[in-house]
Design a protein around this motif. Structure first.
Motif, PDB file in Angstrom:
ATOM      1  N   GLY A   1       4.300  -5.901   0.483  1.00 53.08           N
ATOM      2  CA  GLY A   1       4.396  -6.601   1.751  1.00 53.08           C
ATOM      3  C   GLY A   1       3.187  -6.330   2.615  1.00 53.08           C
ATOM      4  N   PRO A   2       3.042  -7.064   3.716  1.00 52.74           N
ATOM      5  CA  PRO A   2       1.893  -6.862   4.605  1.00 52.74           C
ATOM      6  C   PRO A   2       1.968  -5.526   5.321  1.00 52.74           C
ATOM      7  N   VAL A   3       0.812  -4.963   5.593  1.00 52.16           N
ATOM      8  CA  VAL A   3       0.718  -3.694   6.325  1.00 52.16           C
ATOM      9  C   VAL A   3      -0.385  -3.824   7.359  1.00 52.16           C
TER      10      VAL A   3
ATOM     11  N   LEU B   1       5.399   2.501   8.218  1.00 52.41           N
ATOM     12  CA  LEU B   1       4.831   1.893   7.019  1.00 52.41           C
ATOM     13  C   LEU B   1       3.626   2.695   6.548  1.00 52.41           C
ATOM     14  N   MET B   2       3.562   2.908   5.253  1.00 46.55           N
ATOM     15  CA  MET B   2       2.436   3.595   4.628  1.00 46.55           C
ATOM     16  C   MET B   2       1.895   2.707   3.515  1.00 46.55           C
ATOM     17  N   ARG B   3       0.628   2.309   3.626  1.00 47.26           N
ATOM     18  CA  ARG B   3       0.001   1.506   2.583  1.00 47.26           C
ATOM     19  C   ARG B   3      -0.248   2.393   1.371  1.00 47.26           C
ATOM     20  N   LEU B   4       0.201   1.935   0.200  1.00 43.70           N
ATOM     21  CA  LEU B   4       0.005   2.716  -1.018  1.00 43.70           C
ATOM     22  C   LEU B   4      -1.264   2.280  -1.747  1.00 43.70           C
ATOM     23  N   PHE B   5      -1.278   1.063  -2.296  1.00 44.46           N
ATOM     24  CA  PHE B   5      -2.492   0.576  -2.947  1.00 44.46           C
ATOM     25  C   PHE B   5      -2.401  -0.929  -3.136  1.00 44.46           C
ATOM     26  N   ASP B   6      -3.557  -1.543  -3.349  1.00 44.93           N
ATOM     27  CA  ASP B   6      -3.615  -2.978  -3.594  1.00 44.93           C
ATOM     28  C   ASP B   6      -3.190  -3.292  -5.021  1.00 44.93           C
ATOM     29  N   GLU B   7      -2.804  -4.521  -5.222  1.00 44.72           N
ATOM     30  CA  GLU B   7      -2.395  -4.976  -6.541  1.00 44.72           C
ATOM     31  C   GLU B   7      -3.519  -5.797  -7.178  1.00 44.72           C
ATOM     32  N   GLU B   8      -3.863  -5.449  -8.407  1.00 44.05           N
ATOM     33  CA  GLU B   8      -4.842  -6.205  -9.170  1.00 44.05           C
ATOM     34  C   GLU B   8      -4.192  -6.633 -10.478  1.00 44.05           C
ATOM     35  N   LEU B   9      -4.183  -7.946 -10.731  1.00 43.95           N
ATOM     36  CA  LEU B   9      -3.496  -8.482 -11.902  1.00 43.95           C
ATOM     37  C   LEU B   9      -4.482  -8.851 -12.994  1.00 43.95           C
TER      38      LEU B   9
ATOM     39  N   ARG C   1      11.734  14.585   8.970  1.00 37.55           N
ATOM     40  CA  ARG C   1      12.566  15.274   7.974  1.00 37.55           C
ATOM     41  C   ARG C   1      11.671  15.929   6.933  1.00 37.55           C
ATOM     42  N   PRO C   2      11.913  17.183   6.603  1.00 40.74           N
ATOM     43  CA  PRO C   2      11.040  17.869   5.638  1.00 40.74           C
ATOM     44  C   PRO C   2      10.933  17.133   4.307  1.00 40.74           C
ATOM     45  N   GLY C   3      12.057  16.614   3.785  1.00 38.47           N
ATOM     46  CA  GLY C   3      12.016  15.940   2.501  1.00 38.47           C
ATOM     47  C   GLY C   3      11.150  14.702   2.516  1.00 38.47           C
ATOM     48  N   LEU C   4      11.296  13.878   3.547  1.00 36.57           N
ATOM     49  CA  LEU C   4      10.479  12.667   3.658  1.00 36.57           C
ATOM     50  C   LEU C   4       9.023  13.035   3.890  1.00 36.57           C
ATOM     51  N   ARG C   5       8.783  14.024   4.716  1.00 39.81           N
ATOM     52  CA  ARG C   5       7.401  14.443   4.980  1.00 39.81           C
ATOM     53  C   ARG C   5       6.731  14.931   3.699  1.00 39.81           C
ATOM     54  N   GLU C   6       7.468  15.693   2.893  1.00 42.70           N
ATOM     55  CA  GLU C   6       6.933  16.162   1.611  1.00 42.70           C
ATOM     56  C   GLU C   6       6.632  14.992   0.674  1.00 42.70           C
ATOM     57  N   PHE C   7       7.541  14.006   0.659  1.00 44.62           N
ATOM     58  CA  PHE C   7       7.346  12.872  -0.242  1.00 44.62           C
ATOM     59  C   PHE C   7       6.144  12.044   0.182  1.00 44.62           C
ATOM     60  N   LEU C   8       5.974  11.803   1.480  1.00 50.18           N
ATOM     61  CA  LEU C   8       4.820  11.049   1.960  1.00 50.18           C
ATOM     62  C   LEU C   8       3.521  11.759   1.599  1.00 50.18           C
ATOM     63  N   ARG C   9       3.505  13.067   1.772  1.00 51.64           N
ATOM     64  CA  ARG C   9       2.296  13.836   1.449  1.00 51.64           C
ATOM     65  C   ARG C   9       2.023  13.791  -0.051  1.00 51.64           C
ATOM     66  N   TRP C  10       3.094  13.943  -0.838  1.00 51.53           N
ATOM     67  CA  TRP C  10       2.912  13.974  -2.291  1.00 51.53           C
ATOM     68  C   TRP C  10       2.433  12.635  -2.839  1.00 51.53           C
ATOM     69  N   ILE C  11       3.044  11.534  -2.416  1.00 51.63           N
ATOM     70  CA  ILE C  11       2.691  10.243  -3.008  1.00 51.63           C
ATOM     71  C   ILE C  11       1.279   9.833  -2.617  1.00 51.63           C
ATOM     72  N   ALA C  12       0.839  10.210  -1.405  1.00 50.16           N
ATOM     73  CA  ALA C  12      -0.542   9.916  -1.015  1.00 50.16           C
ATOM     74  C   ALA C  12      -1.523  10.662  -1.913  1.00 50.16           C
TER      75      ALA C  12
ATOM     76  N   THR D   1      -5.290  10.620  -6.864  1.00 55.36           N
ATOM     77  CA  THR D   1      -5.730  11.174  -8.146  1.00 55.36           C
ATOM     78  C   THR D   1      -5.737  10.120  -9.240  1.00 55.36           C
ATOM     79  N   THR D   2      -4.997   9.012  -9.061  1.00 58.64           N
ATOM     80  CA  THR D   2      -4.981   7.970 -10.089  1.00 58.64           C
ATOM     81  C   THR D   2      -6.079   6.946  -9.903  1.00 58.64           C
ATOM     82  N   GLY D   3      -6.806   7.026  -8.791  1.00 58.09           N
ATOM     83  CA  GLY D   3      -7.917   6.120  -8.568  1.00 58.09           C
ATOM     84  C   GLY D   3      -7.516   4.732  -8.105  1.00 58.09           C
ATOM     85  N   LEU D   4      -6.261   4.545  -7.667  1.00 56.44           N
ATOM     86  CA  LEU D   4      -5.842   3.254  -7.167  1.00 56.44           C
ATOM     87  C   LEU D   4      -6.402   3.023  -5.768  1.00 56.44           C
ATOM     88  N   LYS D   5      -6.694   1.771  -5.456  1.00 60.42           N
ATOM     89  CA  LYS D   5      -7.341   1.432  -4.182  1.00 60.42           C
ATOM     90  C   LYS D   5      -6.300   1.171  -3.107  1.00 60.42           C
ATOM     91  N   SER D   6      -6.418   1.911  -2.009  1.00 63.50           N
ATOM     92  CA  SER D   6      -5.487   1.705  -0.895  1.00 63.50           C
ATOM     93  C   SER D   6      -6.146   0.888   0.201  1.00 63.50           C
TER      94      SER D   6
END
Length: 301
Positions: free
Chosen positions: A150-152, A159-167, A280-291, A296-301
């Motif tokens: 979705g738009p960000v 909202l946290m932008r993760l990465f762009d989609e390339e097909l 919330r600690p759990g959500l904060r940990e997840f946001l930090r981890w997924i970023a 590390t995977t080289g995906l473009k955000s």
């Protein structure tokens, strides 16, 4: 304090069983109760509501109009209670449970294979994961966060932008018959695998090629990208899929890229979360981890 007009669980269970089986005898058998106790529960329930929920026809019970409407709500209440009970039992020992709604193929092919890393980083946080193809409304659904497309907008709360989609276009090697790369006309001559929830992808790919758009909508249709990928591996046709979803197949040679071209998806992948839970600690940990995982995977955000 329970209000006098609010039914008991026993009354609701008896009502649902009678609605389902049509007799107090069969309902009692299914519930492991006596017929008299089921009949008593139905009588008490109708007295509470002041409404006849059944028509008594000889030995049968037929739902009244009010009973049919009530039955739908009772199913929702009892099923929700059962789900909440099981969830509490399953996660009762965890200090934090993070409920996530995730796109199905994203969950299968990207998130779940990496969750062991998250567990190592945050062992006290349990993940309760469900898949959703349709947009998730965090105001009305019981999720803490959702990963979808979705738009960000910059600085948009929750909202946290993760990465762009390339097909990219991929196919089983045998389908290319030794060719390294195909032009659009050659691609259009092959079976095109369709993703039914995003039916215009091939139209977008061919929009500048001057190819009859009707031909680009033909082919086997699949609801999820994971199905499209498996169909491509099986040689059913060529697939247009996000590149990050087919890394294992490309690395193993089960699929190859069939065109040097690629297109950008309309929207990026994003993580939406309840703004009142971001501390919330759990959500904060997840946001930090997924970023960190994305970087590390080289995906473009």
């Amino acid at each position: 304090m329970r209000r006098a007009y609010v039914p008991t669980i026993a009354e609701l269970e008896a009502f649902r069983a009678c609605a389902r089986y049509g007799t107090t005898i069969r309902a009692a058998d299914q519930l492991g109760l006596t017929q008299s106790s089921v009949s008593r529960s139905i009588g008490q329930l109708e007295d509470r509501l002041g409404v006849a929920l059944f028509h008594r026809i000889r030995q049968r019970l037929a739902l009244s109009d009010a009973g049919r409407r009530f039955a739908r709500d009772v199913d929702t209440v009892l099923d929700g209670l059962h789900e909440a009970t099981v969830r509490t039992m399953a996660f009762g020992g965890q200090s934090d449970v993070l409920s996530l709604a995730v796109l199905p193929t994203f969950a299968d092919r990207w998130l779940i294979p990496r969750l062991a890393n998250f567990h190592a980083a945050a062992p006290d946080v349990a993940i309760d994961l469900a898949v959703r193809l349709e947009p998730v409304d965090l105001e009305t659904e019981a999720f803490d966060a959702a990963i979808q497309r979705g738009p960000v907008e910059s600085g948009q709360p929750g909202l946290m932008r993760l990465f762009d989609e390339e097909l990219v276009v991929v196919a089983a090697p045998r389908l290319l018959d030794g060719r390294a790369s195909l032009d659009d006309a050659e691609l259009a001559a092959l079976p095109l695998l369709q993703q039914s929830t995003r039916p215009t992808l091939w139209l977008q790919w061919f929009q500048a090629a001057g190819i009859d758009p009707r031909t680009t909508l033909r082919g086997h249709r699949f609801e999820q990208f994971s199905m499209v990928v498996e169909a491509a591996v099986a040689g059913l046709g060529v697939a247009l899929v996000p590149q990050f979803l087919v890394g294992p197949e490309l690395d193993a040679g089960r699929l190859v890229t069939a065109s040097a071209n690629r297109i950008a998806g309309e929207f990026p992948y994003r993580l939406a979360f309840r703004t009142n839970t971001e501390d919330r600690p759990g959500l904060r940990e997840f946001l930090r981890w997924i970023a960190a995982e994305i970087s590390t995977t080289g995906l473009k955000s």
